[in-house]
Scaffold this motif. Sequence first.
Motif, PDB file in Angstrom:
ATOM      1  N   CYS A   1       0.718  -1.452  -0.091  1.00 12.47           N
ATOM      2  CA  CYS A   1       0.152   0.073   0.040  1.00 12.47           C
ATOM      3  C   CYS A   1       0.976   1.543  -0.259  1.00 12.47           C
ATOM      4  O   CYS A   1       0.745   2.314   0.308  1.00 12.47           O
ATOM      5  CB  CYS A   1      -0.769   0.151   1.456  1.00 12.47           C
ATOM      6  N   GLY A   2       2.609   1.253  -0.320  1.00 16.13           N
ATOM      7  CA  GLY A   2       2.840   2.521  -0.941  1.00 16.13           C
ATOM      8  C   GLY A   2       3.539   2.937   0.578  1.00 16.13           C
ATOM      9  O   GLY A   2       2.951   1.840   1.294  1.00 16.13           O
ATOM     10  N   SER A   3       5.262   3.717   0.418  1.00 19.63           N
ATOM     11  CA  SER A   3       4.596   4.153   2.194  1.00 19.63           C
ATOM     12  C   SER A   3       3.966   5.285   2.763  1.00 19.63           C
ATOM     13  O   SER A   3       4.445   4.949   3.830  1.00 19.63           O
ATOM     14  CB  SER A   3       6.255   4.796   1.920  1.00 19.63           C
ATOM     15  N   SER A   4       2.987   5.852   2.150  1.00 24.39           N
ATOM     16  CA  SER A   4       2.082   5.840   2.724  1.00 24.39           C
ATOM     17  C   SER A   4       1.131   5.589   3.716  1.00 24.39           C
ATOM     18  O   SER A   4       1.259   5.524   4.638  1.00 24.39           O
ATOM     19  CB  SER A   4       0.289   6.174   1.588  1.00 24.39           C
TER      20      SER A   4
ATOM     21  N   VAL B   1       4.203   4.525   6.460  1.00 26.72           N
ATOM     22  CA  VAL B   1       5.188   4.815   7.140  1.00 26.72           C
ATOM     23  C   VAL B   1       4.149   4.758   8.717  1.00 26.72           C
ATOM     24  O   VAL B   1       4.702   5.326  10.030  1.00 26.72           O
ATOM     25  CB  VAL B   1       5.179   6.567   6.672  1.00 26.72           C
TER      26      VAL B   1
ATOM     27  N   HIS C   1       5.489  13.839   4.967  1.00 25.47           N
ATOM     28  CA  HIS C   1       5.048  13.748   3.723  1.00 25.47           C
ATOM     29  C   HIS C   1       3.908  14.175   4.498  1.00 25.47           C
ATOM     30  O   HIS C   1       3.582  13.598   5.626  1.00 25.47           O
ATOM     31  CB  HIS C   1       5.110  12.138   3.538  1.00 25.47           C
TER      32      HIS C   1
ATOM     33  N   SER D   1       1.137  11.446   4.727  1.00 25.93           N
ATOM     34  CA  SER D   1       1.021   9.825   5.594  1.00 25.93           C
ATOM     35  C   SER D   1       1.065  10.149   7.067  1.00 25.93           C
ATOM     36  O   SER D   1       1.117   9.522   7.869  1.00 25.93           O
ATOM     37  CB  SER D   1       1.420   9.165   4.655  1.00 25.93           C
TER      38      SER D   1
ATOM     39  N   ILE E   1      13.105  12.257   8.118  1.00 23.86           N
ATOM     40  CA  ILE E   1      12.851  11.733   6.252  1.00 23.86           C
ATOM     41  C   ILE E   1      13.532  12.007   5.617  1.00 23.86           C
ATOM     42  O   ILE E   1      14.356  13.226   5.996  1.00 23.86           O
ATOM     43  CB  ILE E   1      11.215  12.976   5.839  1.00 23.86           C
TER      44      ILE E   1
ATOM     45  N   GLU F   1      11.547  14.715  -0.902  1.00 28.79           N
ATOM     46  CA  GLU F   1      11.530  15.123  -2.123  1.00 28.79           C
ATOM     47  C   GLU F   1      12.765  15.501  -3.462  1.00 28.79           C
ATOM     48  O   GLU F   1      12.715  15.665  -3.979  1.00 28.79           O
ATOM     49  CB  GLU F   1       9.742  15.994  -2.247  1.00 28.79           C
TER      50      GLU F   1
ATOM     51  N   ASP G   1      12.229   7.410   6.977  1.00 29.96           N
ATOM     52  CA  ASP G   1      11.225   7.678   5.843  1.00 29.96           C
ATOM     53  C   ASP G   1      12.072   7.749   4.910  1.00 29.96           C
ATOM     54  O   ASP G   1      12.257   9.009   4.176  1.00 29.96           O
ATOM     55  CB  ASP G   1      10.282   8.293   6.351  1.00 29.96           C
TER      56      ASP G   1
ATOM     57  N   ALA H   1      11.382   6.446   1.692  1.00 23.14           N
ATOM     58  CA  ALA H   1      10.743   6.987   0.763  1.00 23.14           C
ATOM     59  C   ALA H   1      11.138   6.888  -1.476  1.00 23.14           C
ATOM     60  O   ALA H   1      11.026   6.114  -1.691  1.00 23.14           O
ATOM     61  CB  ALA H   1       9.590   7.296   0.732  1.00 23.14           C
ATOM     62  N   TRP H   2      12.541   7.817  -0.441  1.00 24.66           N
ATOM     63  CA  TRP H   2      13.177   8.204  -1.639  1.00 24.66           C
ATOM     64  C   TRP H   2      14.483   7.749  -2.111  1.00 24.66           C
ATOM     65  O   TRP H   2      15.171   8.266  -3.227  1.00 24.66           O
ATOM     66  CB  TRP H   2      13.237   9.822  -2.115  1.00 24.66           C
TER      67      TRP H   2
ATOM     68  N   SER I   1      10.137   3.165  -0.860  1.00 26.71           N
ATOM     69  CA  SER I   1       9.015   3.097  -1.240  1.00 26.71           C
ATOM     70  C   SER I   1       9.680   2.252  -3.375  1.00 26.71           C
ATOM     71  O   SER I   1      10.461   3.051  -3.589  1.00 26.71           O
ATOM     72  CB  SER I   1       8.258   4.675  -2.348  1.00 26.71           C
TER      73      SER I   1
ATOM     74  N   HIS J   1       8.634   2.279  -6.050  1.00 28.36           N
ATOM     75  CA  HIS J   1       8.626   1.943  -7.283  1.00 28.36           C
ATOM     76  C   HIS J   1       8.736   3.620  -7.533  1.00 28.36           C
ATOM     77  O   HIS J   1       8.553   4.127  -8.436  1.00 28.36           O
ATOM     78  CB  HIS J   1       6.396   2.331  -7.506  1.00 28.36           C
ATOM     79  N   LYS J   2       9.450   4.623  -6.722  1.00 29.29           N
ATOM     80  CA  LYS J   2       9.855   6.371  -6.851  1.00 29.29           C
ATOM     81  C   LYS J   2      11.214   6.042  -7.236  1.00 29.29           C
ATOM     82  O   LYS J   2      11.132   6.265  -8.760  1.00 29.29           O
ATOM     83  CB  LYS J   2       9.967   6.780  -5.192  1.00 29.29           C
TER      84      LYS J   2
HETATM   85  C1  LIG Z   1       8.771  11.120   2.013  1.00 30.18           C
HETATM   86  C2  LIG Z   1       7.432  10.836   1.540  1.00 30.18           C
HETATM   87  N1  LIG Z   1       7.388   9.339   1.931  1.00 30.18           N
HETATM   88  C3  LIG Z   1       6.486   9.158   2.079  1.00 30.18           C
HETATM   89  C4  LIG Z   1       5.506   8.714   1.288  1.00 30.18           C
HETATM   90  C5  LIG Z   1       4.131   8.188   0.543  1.00 30.18           C
HETATM   91  O1  LIG Z   1       4.985   7.304  -0.246  1.00 30.18           O
HETATM   92  P1  LIG Z   1       3.596   6.347  -1.284  1.00 30.18           P
HETATM   93  O2  LIG Z   1       3.715   7.372  -2.395  1.00 30.18           O
HETATM   94  O3  LIG Z   1       4.440   5.305  -2.027  1.00 30.18           O
HETATM   95  O4  LIG Z   1       2.618   6.386  -0.468  1.00 30.18           O
HETATM   96  C6  LIG Z   1       6.438   9.992   0.268  1.00 30.18           C
HETATM   97  C7  LIG Z   1       5.588  10.418  -1.592  1.00 30.18           C
HETATM   98  O5  LIG Z   1       5.539  11.242  -2.323  1.00 30.18           O
HETATM   99  C8  LIG Z   1       6.843  10.935   0.366  1.00 30.18           C
HETATM  100  O6  LIG Z   1       7.571  11.758  -0.319  1.00 30.18           O
END
Ligand SMILES: Cc1ncc(COP(=O)(O)O)c(C=O)c1O
Length: 487
Positions: A88-91, A94, A115, A117, A167, A171, A195, A197-198, A223, A225-226
Amino acid sequence: MDHSRVPVLEALAEFRRRGDVVFGPPGHKQGRGVDPRVAEILGLDVFRSDVLSLNGLDDRRQSQGVLGQAQDLMADAVGAEQAFFSTCGSSLSVKTAMLAVAGPGEKLLLSRNAHKSVIAAVIVNGVEPIWVHPKFDAERHLAHPPEPDDVRDRLREHPDAKGMLLITPTEWGTCADIRGVARVCHEFGVPLIVDEAWGAHLPFHPDLPPWGMDAEADLVVTSVHKMGGAVEQSSVFHLQYDRVAPEVLKQREDLLGTTSASSLVYASLDGWRRQMVEQGHELLETALHRAGRIREAIADLPGLRPMGQEIVAEGHAASFDPLKLVVDVRELGISGMQAAEWLRAHRHVDVGGSDTCRISASITHADDDETEKVLLDALHALVDAADTLERRPPVHLPAPGALELEQAMLPREAFFAPVDHVPAEQAAGRIAAETISPYPPGVPAVAPGEVITEEVVDYLRTGVEHGVLIPDASDPSVRVLRVVARP
Ligand SMILES: Cc1ncc(COP(=O)(O)O)c(C=O)c1O
């Protein structure tokens, strides 16, 4: 470990070879029932490979341990003690990671450049956030991750905090001193969650910034996929040491996660790990050279200022991901949003991110000479066209510190409190009952429970007039704000 093996992909190939007929989900039955008009666009293979883990990839007793083997290989590849895939993504990851460290009512240190999330997790989990403010770079109008001393100060003030969430990379590719922050956390006996994610690509090349597991973090979320090669929503938890029990992480993940995880996510994570172990160094080496070349070419274009190694300095970033091409466009007399819109409309080039000052483009292992040329040609054309772009009213960027709003209520209490809707001009002094995140990058300017100021309203309103999107606000035009009702 044998990294030529891909347990999920192998199980999927075997499932397809056997031609199992399934009387459970998914109802399209591996594409048998898919509308041909859908298959024409998505491809039938997507549906053929869409299989449940149980009674599909594995048997009901999970006797082949398909997922477990794939996760062990991932952990081995990146130097973690354990890895868990999440779909379900890092959203969501996290939120789970935070929940694994601090339960409702407990304190957690959170980097405020988080982020959205993270703010959502604070509301859902009911944790008490102890904000650690980022370093604000006034010249670039950019927030860099907090430093070890900032974390130490907050932990001294809140010795009952259960841990810290950092974090990094942001980005914009700027990175924190993870090791320094981890050591401070460990001095206080609490875990560090990162986090990242990137940062899924970071373990696979030494010239990239330090990666959380190597830099002594306890729990890292990526993440894939990023910056990596798995499909959207592919996220991985990485764990080491004994400050976060794997059992706690798993049970709290079970509270939030889906019971129908996507085999497409698992399979592409599995394949990405094999690709990176076998070819990652070479692929990323090529990507690094490419990014360096593009950055130099951009520096020669009038009006464009690419961010480079100079960002790594005292009070700024501890390191920087060179695969993020971050380009300040202000000298062209336009905003990053305008540049991004123009590039998309006129050159069919989608830069990954933009804000008032800049655009960013991620270079990955997937780029080649063609994409390099497309990007550079498009930026040349942007420079040529910049004078013809309309001059929009400027965004009133807040001064350093102006986004450090006073926290008057817990985010969860404010979010669920009785509310009033007030016109923007009457909102200053009221307590926000919603999250307001200019997008991208999706870092909330206002979180529930914070006291709204005139400056932040001015920033948001002028932002919207300029073309900033604020999709999570109850009124995306920010003419009316959702605030906590007065008693
Ligand atoms: C720093 C950070 N953490 C978490 C997320 C969420 O990741 P995801 O889009 O995989 O749910 C993002 C998404 O842009 C992000 O920039």
